[in-house]
Design an enzyme around this catalytic site. Sequence first.
Site, mmCIF file in Angstrom:
data_model
loop_
_atom_site.group_PDB
_atom_site.id
_atom_site.type_symbol
_atom_site.label_atom_id
_atom_site.label_comp_id
_atom_site.label_asym_id
_atom_site.label_seq_id
_atom_site.Cartn_x
_atom_site.Cartn_y
_atom_site.Cartn_z
ATOM 1 N N HIS A 31 0.552 0.297 -12.959
ATOM 2 C CA HIS A 31 1.253 -0.924 -13.371
ATOM 3 C C HIS A 31 2.741 -0.611 -13.533
ATOM 4 O O HIS A 31 3.100 0.406 -14.135
ATOM 5 C CB HIS A 31 0.668 -1.445 -14.683
ATOM 6 C CG HIS A 31 1.288 -2.734 -15.110
ATOM 7 N ND1 HIS A 31 0.931 -3.956 -14.561
ATOM 8 C CD2 HIS A 31 2.280 -2.987 -15.991
ATOM 9 C CE1 HIS A 31 1.668 -4.907 -15.097
ATOM 10 N NE2 HIS A 31 2.492 -4.356 -15.966
ATOM 11 N N MET A 64 -3.797 -7.354 -7.088
ATOM 12 C CA MET A 64 -3.165 -8.381 -7.902
ATOM 13 C C MET A 64 -4.152 -9.394 -8.488
ATOM 14 O O MET A 64 -3.729 -10.443 -8.976
ATOM 15 C CB MET A 64 -2.090 -9.108 -7.092
ATOM 16 C CG MET A 64 -1.038 -8.173 -6.507
ATOM 17 S SD MET A 64 -0.373 -6.966 -7.685
ATOM 18 C CE MET A 64 0.745 -8.022 -8.568
ATOM 19 N N GLY A 76 0.800 -1.229 0.000
ATOM 20 C CA GLY A 76 0.000 0.000 0.000
ATOM 21 C C GLY A 76 0.829 1.273 0.000
ATOM 22 O O GLY A 76 0.345 2.324 0.433
ATOM 23 N N SER A 77 2.067 1.221 -0.525
ATOM 24 C CA SER A 77 2.861 2.463 -0.553
ATOM 25 C C SER A 77 2.221 3.479 -1.504
ATOM 26 O O SER A 77 2.258 4.684 -1.233
ATOM 27 C CB SER A 77 4.317 2.185 -0.938
ATOM 28 O OG SER A 77 4.422 1.771 -2.279
ATOM 29 N N ASN A 78 1.637 3.008 -2.586
ATOM 30 C CA ASN A 78 0.954 3.943 -3.486
ATOM 31 C C ASN A 78 -0.284 4.542 -2.830
ATOM 32 O O ASN A 78 -0.592 5.716 -3.034
ATOM 33 C CB ASN A 78 0.590 3.250 -4.806
ATOM 34 C CG ASN A 78 1.784 3.185 -5.741
ATOM 35 O OD1 ASN A 78 2.190 4.181 -6.317
ATOM 36 N ND2 ASN A 78 2.375 2.001 -5.861
#
Length: 207
Positions: free
Chosen positions: A123, A104, A24-26
Amino acid sequence: MSIGTPLPLPGPVPRLGVLGSGEGSNFGVLLEAIDAGTLPAQIALVLSDNPGARILERAASRGIPHAWIDPGAHPNRFSLEAQQAVSGQFRAAGCDLIICAGFMRRLKDPVLTDFAGRIVNIHPSLLPAFPGRDAWKQAYEAAVTETGCTVHLIDAGIDTGPILAQTRVPVYMGDSADDIRHRIQAAEHQLFPRAIRDLLATLPQAG
Ligand code: GAR
């Protein structure tokens, strides 16, 4: 499937529904952009197919509604019941856009129809190159000198939907697959909030 004409955004502050399977870094950079006022949106709900995903912890720590969706028995697929649950929960939460931030599994109907033209994915390659899993590893194995990241709308294909934005990332001699992954992720963290902000700006607002 055609992606269709966007419906007007119903409210003044767009509501994002986030899907993620892992770190979850994005998602974290989206929260930072919202906090900084550079992404005019709110996170309405975070859903994950992985009960141990850190993205769920990140949502919990911010008091953001979040839930695990049982993906079904198959290790990679997302069952019809799961697709129905995702669509139902995001609709009930009044989400305007679905944001796939490291999700994913493949989305199908009813999600694709219910949110046509409103599902955004990030992506880790310059699509159409290296669709599918572990795109940075694919780039490493292909010995390319350049790869990147792509923000695109999701359609019924695997990483085939209309491209919204891309960033190029160099690959240097001696890079490991992990070096490439880290360099791509740094680029993603710049690109993702900007691409979502730009998409929101193009969507019609309800009068
Ligand atoms: C990101 O690099 C994203 O591009 C990738 O998963 C990572 C999630 O990282 N997504 C895909 O490969 C989708 N096909 P994060 O959980 O730290 O944001």
